[in-house]
Write a protein that holds these residues in place. Structure first.
Motif, PDB file in Angstrom:
ATOM      1  N   VAL A  35       0.852  -1.178   0.000  1.00 16.79           N
ATOM      2  CA  VAL A  35       0.000   0.000   0.000  1.00 16.79           C
ATOM      3  C   VAL A  35       0.897   1.240   0.000  1.00 16.79           C
ATOM      4  O   VAL A  35       1.830   1.339   0.790  1.00 16.79           O
ATOM      5  CB  VAL A  35      -0.912  -0.002   1.241  1.00 16.79           C
ATOM      6  N   ARG A  36       0.620   2.150  -0.900  1.00 22.09           N
ATOM      7  CA  ARG A  36       1.426   3.368  -0.975  1.00 22.09           C
ATOM      8  C   ARG A  36       0.999   4.312   0.133  1.00 22.09           C
ATOM      9  O   ARG A  36      -0.180   4.607   0.290  1.00 22.09           O
ATOM     10  CB  ARG A  36       1.249   4.025  -2.330  1.00 22.09           C
ATOM     11  N   ARG A  37       1.999   4.766   0.867  1.00 22.18           N
ATOM     12  CA  ARG A  37       1.714   5.688   1.964  1.00 22.18           C
ATOM     13  C   ARG A  37       1.562   7.102   1.410  1.00 22.18           C
ATOM     14  O   ARG A  37       2.399   7.564   0.661  1.00 22.18           O
ATOM     15  CB  ARG A  37       2.833   5.644   2.991  1.00 22.18           C
ATOM     16  N   ALA A  38       0.491   7.756   1.809  1.00 22.10           N
ATOM     17  CA  ALA A  38       0.212   9.094   1.305  1.00 22.10           C
ATOM     18  C   ALA A  38       0.792  10.178   2.193  1.00 22.10           C
ATOM     19  O   ALA A  38       0.751  11.336   1.857  1.00 22.10           O
ATOM     20  CB  ALA A  38      -1.294   9.293   1.172  1.00 22.10           C
ATOM     21  N   GLY A  39       1.354   9.825   3.352  1.00 24.25           N
ATOM     22  CA  GLY A  39       1.794  10.818   4.309  1.00 24.25           C
ATOM     23  C   GLY A  39       3.219  11.293   4.142  1.00 24.25           C
ATOM     24  O   GLY A  39       3.761  11.915   5.044  1.00 24.25           O
ATOM     25  N   ARG A  40       3.875  11.030   3.014  1.00 22.41           N
ATOM     26  CA  ARG A  40       5.278  11.400   2.840  1.00 22.41           C
ATOM     27  C   ARG A  40       5.457  12.916   2.858  1.00 22.41           C
ATOM     28  O   ARG A  40       6.347  13.432   3.516  1.00 22.41           O
ATOM     29  CB  ARG A  40       5.811  10.819   1.541  1.00 22.41           C
ATOM     30  N   LEU A  41       4.601  13.660   2.169  1.00 25.55           N
ATOM     31  CA  LEU A  41       4.727  15.104   2.135  1.00 25.55           C
ATOM     32  C   LEU A  41       4.468  15.696   3.511  1.00 25.55           C
ATOM     33  O   LEU A  41       5.155  16.627   3.928  1.00 25.55           O
ATOM     34  CB  LEU A  41       3.769  15.697   1.102  1.00 25.55           C
ATOM     35  N   SER A  42       3.510  15.159   4.229  1.00 22.16           N
ATOM     36  CA  SER A  42       3.224  15.695   5.557  1.00 22.16           C
ATOM     37  C   SER A  42       4.403  15.472   6.508  1.00 22.16           C
ATOM     38  O   SER A  42       4.664  16.318   7.361  1.00 22.16           O
ATOM     39  CB  SER A  42       1.951  15.076   6.124  1.00 22.16           C
ATOM     40  N   ARG A  43       5.122  14.373   6.371  1.00 23.33           N
ATOM     41  CA  ARG A  43       6.303  14.145   7.211  1.00 23.33           C
ATOM     42  C   ARG A  43       7.399  15.147   6.899  1.00 23.33           C
ATOM     43  O   ARG A  43       8.065  15.669   7.800  1.00 23.33           O
ATOM     44  CB  ARG A  43       6.829  12.725   7.029  1.00 23.33           C
ATOM     45  N   VAL A  44       7.594  15.449   5.619  1.00 31.28           N
ATOM     46  CA  VAL A  44       8.608  16.424   5.233  1.00 31.28           C
ATOM     47  C   VAL A  44       8.244  17.799   5.786  1.00 31.28           C
ATOM     48  O   VAL A  44       9.098  18.502   6.338  1.00 31.28           O
ATOM     49  CB  VAL A  44       8.769  16.464   3.693  1.00 31.28           C
ATOM     50  N   LEU A  45       6.992  18.184   5.669  1.00 27.84           N
ATOM     51  CA  LEU A  45       6.563  19.471   6.202  1.00 27.84           C
ATOM     52  C   LEU A  45       6.702  19.513   7.718  1.00 27.84           C
ATOM     53  O   LEU A  45       7.073  20.540   8.287  1.00 27.84           O
ATOM     54  CB  LEU A  45       5.121  19.752   5.780  1.00 27.84           C
ATOM     55  N   TRP A  46       6.410  18.404   8.389  1.00 27.16           N
ATOM     56  CA  TRP A  46       6.556  18.328   9.841  1.00 27.16           C
ATOM     57  C   TRP A  46       8.023  18.519  10.251  1.00 27.16           C
ATOM     58  O   TRP A  46       8.322  19.252  11.189  1.00 27.16           O
ATOM     59  CB  TRP A  46       6.011  17.000  10.342  1.00 27.16           C
ATOM     60  N   VAL A  47       8.934  17.874   9.553  1.00 24.83           N
ATOM     61  CA  VAL A  47      10.359  18.007   9.860  1.00 24.83           C
ATOM     62  C   VAL A  47      10.822  19.445   9.622  1.00 24.83           C
ATOM     63  O   VAL A  47      11.566  20.013  10.434  1.00 24.83           O
ATOM     64  CB  VAL A  47      11.191  17.005   9.021  1.00 24.83           C
ATOM     65  N   LEU A  48      10.388  20.055   8.514  1.00 21.57           N
ATOM     66  CA  LEU A  48      10.757  21.441   8.251  1.00 21.57           C
ATOM     67  C   LEU A  48      10.206  22.391   9.308  1.00 21.57           C
ATOM     68  O   LEU A  48      10.889  23.323   9.744  1.00 21.57           O
ATOM     69  CB  LEU A  48      10.272  21.857   6.858  1.00 21.57           C
ATOM     70  N   LEU A  49       8.997  22.161   9.755  1.00 21.43           N
ATOM     71  CA  LEU A  49       8.399  22.985  10.805  1.00 21.43           C
ATOM     72  C   LEU A  49       9.183  22.856  12.108  1.00 21.43           C
ATOM     73  O   LEU A  49       9.493  23.854  12.764  1.00 21.43           O
ATOM     74  CB  LEU A  49       6.941  22.594  11.019  1.00 21.43           C
ATOM     75  N   MET A  50       9.532  21.623  12.476  1.00 22.84           N
ATOM     76  CA  MET A  50      10.295  21.412  13.710  1.00 22.84           C
ATOM     77  C   MET A  50      11.695  22.023  13.615  1.00 22.84           C
ATOM     78  O   MET A  50      12.203  22.584  14.583  1.00 22.84           O
ATOM     79  CB  MET A  50      10.401  19.914  14.023  1.00 22.84           C
TER      80      MET A  50
END
Length: 113
Positions: free
Chosen positions: A42-57
């Motif tokens: 199953v392709r995970r759709a949350g890859r972009l949200s993880r990148v944005l989360w890391v940039l925010l932190m």
């Protein structure tokens, strides 16, 4: 027992053309395609949200560092370190950082495909 598939190349081309025109929507493969599709991960759709989360932190950590460390201390330390460092070392570090950035971006783009 005779097969429905002809042996001659011209007959095979004609048979394939006729079969594909008759069944243009679907070629029966005894459920093979469905079985393969169900086994795919199953392709995970949350890859972009993880990148944005890391940039925010990272941004928040930078802001916290600016607030907690007095400005003259880190500014003078950075300026002094850069002025005391030979130019070749600064260029080498810059090239290394660029190579790491390009490798990381290339890997990320490759993973997206």
């Amino acid at each position: 027992m005779k097969s429905d598939i002809p042996n001659d190349e011209r007959e095979l081309d004609a048979w394939l053309s006729q079969t594909l025109q008759r069944n243009s929507d679907h070629i029966d493969d005894a459920g093979f395609t469905d079985a393969v599709m169900h086994r795919l991960p199953v392709r995970r759709a949350g890859r972009l949200s993880r990148v944005l989360w890391v940039l925010l932190m990272a941004g928040l950590a930078g802001l916290l560092a600016l607030v907690l460390i007095p400005a003259p201390t880190w500014a003078y330390a950075l300026a002094g370190a850069l002025l005391a460092t030979p130019l070749t070392v600064v260029i080498q570090v810059g090239l290394l950082a660029t190579a790491v950035l390009v490798a990381g971006a290339s890997y990320w783009v490759w993973q997206e495909d």
